[in-house]
Write a protein that holds these residues in place. Sequence first.
Motif, PDB file in Angstrom:
ATOM      1  N   MET A  14       0.598  -1.550  -0.118  1.00  0.00           N
ATOM      2  CA  MET A  14      -0.152  -0.128  -0.174  1.00  0.00           C
ATOM      3  C   MET A  14       0.733   1.263  -0.046  1.00  0.00           C
ATOM      4  SD  MET A  14      -1.046  -0.302   4.294  1.00  0.00           S
ATOM      5  CE  MET A  14      -2.176  -1.809   3.680  1.00  0.00           C
ATOM      6  N   ALA A  15      -0.023   2.324  -0.335  1.00  0.00           N
ATOM      7  CA  ALA A  15       1.022   3.575   0.127  1.00  0.00           C
ATOM      8  C   ALA A  15       1.350   4.379   1.198  1.00  0.00           C
ATOM      9  CB  ALA A  15       0.069   4.574  -1.092  1.00  0.00           C
ATOM     10  N   LEU A  16       2.396   4.947   1.255  1.00  0.00           N
ATOM     11  CA  LEU A  16       3.099   5.174   2.483  1.00  0.00           C
ATOM     12  C   LEU A  16       1.759   5.913   3.454  1.00  0.00           C
ATOM     13  CD1 LEU A  16       4.994   6.279   4.917  1.00  0.00           C
ATOM     14  CD2 LEU A  16       5.441   7.821   3.714  1.00  0.00           C
ATOM     15  N   THR A  17       1.109   6.671   3.029  1.00  0.00           N
ATOM     16  CA  THR A  17      -0.050   7.073   3.433  1.00  0.00           C
ATOM     17  C   THR A  17      -1.051   6.824   4.378  1.00  0.00           C
ATOM     18  OG1 THR A  17      -1.442   7.957   0.797  1.00  0.00           O
ATOM     19  CG2 THR A  17       0.553   9.812   2.166  1.00  0.00           C
ATOM     20  N   ASP A  18      -1.435   6.087   3.474  1.00  0.00           N
ATOM     21  CA  ASP A  18      -2.382   5.050   3.371  1.00  0.00           C
ATOM     22  C   ASP A  18      -2.227   3.900   5.160  1.00  0.00           C
ATOM     23  OD1 ASP A  18      -4.244   5.742   2.195  1.00  0.00           O
ATOM     24  OD2 ASP A  18      -3.474   3.796   0.355  1.00  0.00           O
ATOM     25  N   ALA A  19      -0.894   3.443   5.214  1.00  0.00           N
ATOM     26  CA  ALA A  19       0.021   2.989   6.187  1.00  0.00           C
ATOM     27  C   ALA A  19       0.352   4.099   7.261  1.00  0.00           C
ATOM     28  CB  ALA A  19       0.914   2.297   5.803  1.00  0.00           C
ATOM     29  N   LEU A  20       0.746   4.963   7.219  1.00  0.00           N
ATOM     30  CA  LEU A  20       0.938   5.604   7.883  1.00  0.00           C
ATOM     31  C   LEU A  20      -0.964   5.934   9.062  1.00  0.00           C
ATOM     32  CD1 LEU A  20       2.910   8.506   6.961  1.00  0.00           C
ATOM     33  CD2 LEU A  20       3.306   7.402   8.635  1.00  0.00           C
ATOM     34  N   ASN A  21      -2.073   6.735   7.762  1.00  0.00           N
ATOM     35  CA  ASN A  21      -3.281   6.206   9.163  1.00  0.00           C
ATOM     36  C   ASN A  21      -4.145   4.881   9.277  1.00  0.00           C
ATOM     37  OD1 ASN A  21      -3.641   8.901   7.674  1.00  0.00           O
ATOM     38  ND2 ASN A  21      -5.180   7.913   5.621  1.00  0.00           N
ATOM     39  N   LEU A  22      -3.593   3.580   8.653  1.00  0.00           N
ATOM     40  CA  LEU A  22      -4.145   2.542   9.108  1.00  0.00           C
ATOM     41  C   LEU A  22      -3.410   2.292  11.053  1.00  0.00           C
ATOM     42  CD1 LEU A  22      -5.313  -0.310   9.103  1.00  0.00           C
ATOM     43  CD2 LEU A  22      -3.003  -0.647   7.649  1.00  0.00           C
TER      44      LEU A  22
END
Length: 224
Positions: A14-22
């Motif tokens: 997944m994208a970095l932003t998605d991982a951070l949001n998770l």
Amino acid sequence: MRVIGDQGAQLGVMALTDALNLARQKGVDLVEIAAAAQPPVCRLVDFGKFRYEQAKKEKESKKHQHANRVKEIQLSSNIDPHDFATKLTHAIDFLCEEMKVKVTLRFRGREMAHQEFGFQKIQNFIREIVPWGHPDAPPKLIDKSVNVILSPLPRNKRAKNPSGKMDHPEGPEEGNDGEGGAPVQNGHTPKPPSAAAAKKIPTNAAETGSFGQNPFAKLEVKTD
């Protein structure tokens, strides 16, 4: 990046932003555990707990490395009492460093006719070493030598080293490595990083300084 969940399950790429949001949603940290992999591998985990688990593994690994090392002590049937005490001190030092000790008594010439004296010396040595180690098996005569392997007692059951040397720190009990879903890259599972090498990716504005900055701009190595 490839992401591993906080329970060890693979969550896919997944994208970095998605991982951070998770990570924010779960209230955990996003930790890079295999930077050299393609794509890089990150894990959702409490960073403090992650460091603690890695430190436990490193201690356990060091303990097994020492336990696999064997030091040899050589005796004789007519060994001088002072030399006997010196050999005993060396053996105790080795046992307190989590090493095995091989005690060998070699018969020379006519000493083979009186093997009981050699076995008596070995038994005396074992008796003196009881507070620190135990024989893996009874002493055996092999060719012209009596041999016995001594293993260290667990640290919580072992007497303190009378020489004053610090005991080698014993690792914690072996348990689950917690890396259940580690991905395989090119046929190899990425090696878990040491506690000091893992990188925590900032997940909020307080850590990055601004919501608009690239989170990778300030990768931080979190240390105690």
